[in-house]
Design a protein around this motif. Structure first.
Motif, mmCIF file in Angstrom:
data_model
loop_
_atom_site.group_PDB
_atom_site.id
_atom_site.type_symbol
_atom_site.label_atom_id
_atom_site.label_comp_id
_atom_site.label_asym_id
_atom_site.label_seq_id
_atom_site.Cartn_x
_atom_site.Cartn_y
_atom_site.Cartn_z
ATOM 1 N N TYR A 36 9.377 13.867 10.057
ATOM 2 C CA TYR A 36 10.563 13.373 10.764
ATOM 3 C C TYR A 36 11.830 13.849 10.050
ATOM 4 C CZ TYR A 36 13.967 9.912 12.489
ATOM 5 O OH TYR A 36 15.068 9.294 13.026
ATOM 6 N N ARG A 37 11.829 13.661 8.710
ATOM 7 C CA ARG A 37 13.022 14.057 7.966
ATOM 8 C C ARG A 37 13.259 15.564 8.080
ATOM 9 N NH1 ARG A 37 14.126 12.670 1.679
ATOM 10 N NH2 ARG A 37 12.522 14.242 1.312
ATOM 11 N N GLU A 80 -1.121 9.710 5.743
ATOM 12 C CA GLU A 80 -0.748 10.293 7.036
ATOM 13 C C GLU A 80 0.586 9.692 7.520
ATOM 14 O OE1 GLU A 80 -3.711 9.150 6.220
ATOM 15 O OE2 GLU A 80 -4.865 11.027 6.235
ATOM 16 N N PHE A 81 0.762 8.392 7.263
ATOM 17 C CA PHE A 81 2.032 7.755 7.630
ATOM 18 C C PHE A 81 3.189 8.446 6.925
ATOM 19 C CE2 PHE A 81 5.414 4.844 6.345
ATOM 20 C CZ PHE A 81 5.859 4.378 7.571
ATOM 21 N N TRP A 82 3.036 8.619 5.611
ATOM 22 C CA TRP A 82 4.142 9.200 4.851
ATOM 23 C C TRP A 82 4.390 10.659 5.254
ATOM 24 C CZ3 TRP A 82 8.150 7.182 3.002
ATOM 25 C CH2 TRP A 82 9.012 7.917 2.186
ATOM 26 N N GLN A 83 3.313 11.348 5.598
ATOM 27 C CA GLN A 83 3.440 12.731 6.063
ATOM 28 C C GLN A 83 4.316 12.781 7.326
ATOM 29 O OE1 GLN A 83 -0.440 14.500 6.471
ATOM 30 N NE2 GLN A 83 0.413 16.392 7.332
ATOM 31 N N ALA A 129 0.829 -1.206 0.000
ATOM 32 C CA ALA A 129 0.000 0.000 0.000
ATOM 33 C C ALA A 129 0.866 1.259 0.000
ATOM 34 C CB ALA A 129 -0.929 -0.002 1.218
ATOM 35 N N LEU A 130 1.908 1.246 0.821
ATOM 36 C CA LEU A 130 2.817 2.391 0.887
ATOM 37 C C LEU A 130 3.527 2.591 -0.450
ATOM 38 C CD1 LEU A 130 4.335 4.615 2.451
ATOM 39 C CD2 LEU A 130 5.942 2.848 3.252
ATOM 40 N N GLY A 131 4.029 1.489 -1.009
ATOM 41 C CA GLY A 131 4.745 1.552 -2.281
ATOM 42 C C GLY A 131 3.876 2.129 -3.381
ATOM 43 N N LEU A 132 2.637 1.642 -3.476
ATOM 44 C CA LEU A 132 1.732 2.122 -4.527
ATOM 45 C C LEU A 132 1.397 3.604 -4.315
ATOM 46 C CD1 LEU A 132 -0.571 -1.029 -4.791
ATOM 47 C CD2 LEU A 132 1.131 -0.253 -6.477
ATOM 48 N N TYR A 133 1.239 3.987 -3.054
ATOM 49 C CA TYR A 133 0.981 5.397 -2.743
ATOM 50 C C TYR A 133 2.156 6.276 -3.199
ATOM 51 C CZ TYR A 133 0.696 9.689 -0.012
ATOM 52 O OH TYR A 133 0.682 10.999 0.370
ATOM 53 N N LEU A 134 3.367 5.834 -2.892
ATOM 54 C CA LEU A 134 4.554 6.621 -3.237
ATOM 55 C C LEU A 134 4.709 6.732 -4.752
ATOM 56 C CD1 LEU A 134 7.000 5.221 -0.521
ATOM 57 C CD2 LEU A 134 5.916 7.488 -0.574
ATOM 58 N N ILE A 135 4.409 5.630 -5.452
ATOM 59 C CA ILE A 135 4.507 5.647 -6.916
ATOM 60 C C ILE A 135 3.491 6.636 -7.491
ATOM 61 C CG2 ILE A 135 4.090 4.235 -8.985
ATOM 62 C CD1 ILE A 135 5.384 1.886 -7.385
ATOM 63 N N LEU A 188 8.823 5.590 14.837
ATOM 64 C CA LEU A 188 7.421 5.743 14.436
ATOM 65 C C LEU A 188 6.757 4.400 14.702
ATOM 66 C CD1 LEU A 188 5.399 7.601 13.009
ATOM 67 C CD2 LEU A 188 6.398 6.949 10.827
ATOM 68 N N ILE A 189 5.588 4.420 15.338
ATOM 69 C CA ILE A 189 4.881 3.167 15.604
ATOM 70 C C ILE A 189 3.522 3.195 14.912
ATOM 71 C CG2 ILE A 189 3.839 1.711 17.411
ATOM 72 C CD1 ILE A 189 6.183 2.404 19.187
ATOM 73 N N VAL A 190 3.215 2.102 14.233
ATOM 74 C CA VAL A 190 1.987 2.014 13.450
ATOM 75 C C VAL A 190 1.155 0.849 13.982
ATOM 76 C CG1 VAL A 190 1.041 1.435 11.184
ATOM 77 C CG2 VAL A 190 3.055 2.917 11.357
ATOM 78 N N ILE A 191 -0.094 1.146 14.340
ATOM 79 C CA ILE A 191 -1.010 0.066 14.691
ATOM 80 C C ILE A 191 -1.825 -0.248 13.449
ATOM 81 C CG2 ILE A 191 -2.915 -0.646 16.188
ATOM 82 C CD1 ILE A 191 -1.739 1.440 18.223
ATOM 83 N N ASN A 192 -1.522 -1.392 12.844
ATOM 84 C CA ASN A 192 -2.180 -1.790 11.602
ATOM 85 C C ASN A 192 -3.485 -2.532 11.918
ATOM 86 O OD1 ASN A 192 -2.531 -2.140 8.853
ATOM 87 N ND2 ASN A 192 -1.202 -3.941 8.725
ATOM 88 N N LYS A 193 -4.287 -2.768 10.914
ATOM 89 C CA LYS A 193 -5.552 -3.502 11.057
ATOM 90 C C LYS A 193 -6.487 -2.813 12.060
ATOM 91 C CE LYS A 193 -3.275 -7.887 9.911
ATOM 92 N NZ LYS A 193 -3.141 -9.332 10.168
ATOM 93 N N ALA A 194 -6.371 -1.473 12.123
ATOM 94 C CA ALA A 194 -7.179 -0.723 13.082
ATOM 95 C C ALA A 194 -8.659 -0.783 12.715
ATOM 96 C CB ALA A 194 -6.713 0.732 13.153
ATOM 97 N N ASP A 195 -8.960 -1.123 11.446
ATOM 98 C CA ASP A 195 -10.363 -1.179 11.012
ATOM 99 C C ASP A 195 -11.116 -2.340 11.661
ATOM 100 O OD1 ASP A 195 -8.489 -2.678 9.474
ATOM 101 O OD2 ASP A 195 -10.098 -3.209 8.083
#
Lengths: 334, 334
Positions: free
Chosen positions: B264-265, B256-259, B82-88, B205-212
């Motif tokens: 951070y950068r 939001e993750f990528w933001q 999902a991240l990769g496709l978003y970045l592309i 950075l911590i991500v809680i996945n499957k939050a849905d």
């Protein structure tokens, strides 16, 4: 160990034989002299210390080794004094050592002043020794570990190793003790940020000291710490890290603390983890010393000495790869 | 770097020059061939790989290096796809690498099967490479780090390095990336014990996945993790580790993750910590390789090889001290 693999020892002369006999006879003067020998930087002393240690080795290993850490102001001295006096009451003999890597520079911030544990230091069943001075944490830790063995040979039942959180000193102390106890202040909230990265994770037991000052704050801190601990995978599948509240000043909770230490020993002995941990510690210690020795030889090589600064700079600047720099420097070691 | 300190390189022959040119021209075939060369265990290939890498070096360093970790089942593949496709979609080119020290034994549990990221693997702006096989984590990590540099030279804007929590692989990945992200499941309570010691402390950075699946459980987990993080001293004084909830499957929260990654950068670049971290990583890498090289030479010495097993046993059994054993073995290195 087969005879042919034994390390060539300096001959144990009459004076050193007297040291060994004195330590084994539980005499304090030979004990102190042996530790001074261990702490000496002189090469002839190092060889003698090694010989004395090897002679004492069969009489070591019987003490409970307790590591105590916590930020300045948490009340470590008061706690150790209260614990020491309690243990002496139970008929045990207690040695208190310290790992303070800042002692080389500052002259030592912990245990340097025996008046900090006035009652304990006057008790003949107690032996208190400040941190050795050495140029590196590795050196300090090595000497403390060897001193711990000497204390065991001198029949101390409990060896307490104290440290303040300088550098990686907690890791070093956790790596030489059976149980690592972290002292905390009861201030909930922001002050708990003082828990340094990684320290809570190596703790086998957490103590909230000064709980008498604000009992409800202490309970809040306990609950917060328990939550945090809950998120960490336990070191042992058989041990859930207890969080105790106590007041060292009022000598309240000391017996319960020691009961937990004994419980820890019983549980981990039963599972075989207690002995496994000691074996692992000894082996890790050997490899630390080997790695340190190898790196020290490496750094002393004239070509390495000459080129390392420039190559390190080039690696930092990205004008050469770490592997190319490493390979070039390693090439000189052939 | 002064000319006289440059590492003697294998001559860059026509074939290798073609590889370098192809990588710089962003062609996938030369890229894959270069990585294969880097992963090879053959000595002549190693020398060629070093030469190719040195030639590519000036073109590296421009990608954002993102480490991703989390236990099996947390949804790493789905997240990375999902991240990769978003970045592309944002016009960026994405490389996905893996550090899986178990791959030597098991054939690899992550990224081995490209069908796990079906859409991403078919996209020409993406490059997916499974974990190299090597006998040690150090070897795996070294090759992945060098592969990362090749991907940067090939113009990828983002390099994602995935790892499962085998051994110290998270530390290795955190040590080669700019930002280390930990994926978590939304199960509050007991399941959070799965956080390995020390891992939460290196997360940026911590991500809680499957939050849905259970939004309220995800919020509880978020609050628990925030409490735990609060107890840890932050890695950077300028960065409070965010805890995000998202659903990679529903592609909800990826932007939001990528933001946050970009934030951070920006923050760490402004404070100078971003570049300092990269310089520090490169230097630490060099020392890791030096230490590994020194230890490998040590282990290969005939006398060491002969005596080490017995001495290690004696140290574990307590019949010799770690220092005596270390000194004896180091003595052979003179």
């Amino acid at each position: 160990m087969p005879e042919n693999l034994s390390v060539p020892l300096a001959a144990l002369d009459a004076a050193d034989r007297a040291l060994v006999d004195g330590v084994l006879a539980r005499q304090l003067r030979p004990l102190a002299k042996t530790i001074t020998l261990i702490e000496s930087q002189r090469d002839d002393h190092k060889a003698r210390a090694r010989a004395v240690l090897e002679a004492l080795l069969p009489s070591t290993g019987r003490a409970m080794r307790v590591g105590i850490s916590g930020v300045p102001g948490v009340g470590k001295s008061t706690f150790i004094e209260a614990l020491g006096l309690y243990l002496i009451e139970q008929g045990l003999r207690v040695a208190v050592l310290a790992v303070d890597p800042s002692s080389s520079v500052t002259g030592g911030s912990i245990l340097g002043d025996k008046t900090r544990m006035e009652q304990l230091s006057q008790n003949t069943a107690a032996f208190i020794r400040p941190s050795p001075s050495a140029c590196s944490l590795g050196g300090v830790a090595e000497k403390t570990r060897e001193t711990m063995l000497v204390c065991e040979a001198a029949g101390f039942d409990v060896v307490i190793v104290e440290t303040v959180g300088v550098g990686q000193s907690e890791t070093a102390v956790a790596g030489m003790t059976d149980i690592f106890c972290l002292l905390q202040l009861p201030n909930a909230g922001d002050d708990l940020q003082a828990i340094k990265k990684g320290i809570m994770e190596i703790a086998d037991l957490i103590v909230i000291n000064k709980a008498d000052i604000d009992p409800s704050a202490a309970m809040r801190a306990k609950s917060q710490i328990k939550t945090a601990l809950h998120m960490l995978r336990p070191m042992s599948p058989n041990w859930t890290v207890p969080v105790l509240t106590l007041s060292a000043l009022k000598q309240d909770g000391i017996a319960e603390f020691w009961q937990q230490v004994m419980e820890y020993r019983a549980v981990l002995t039963k599972s075989g983890e207690f002995d496994a941990k000691r074996r692992h510690q000894a082996l890790a210690w050997m490899w630390d010393m080997i790695d340190a020795g190898l790196r020290s030889r490496f750094r002393q090589h004239p070509q390495v000495k000459h080129e390392l600064p420039q190559l390190a700079q080039a690696v930092e600047a990205g004008s050469t790869t770490p592997s190319a720099a490493a390979l070039r420097l390693l090439g000189y070691m052939n």
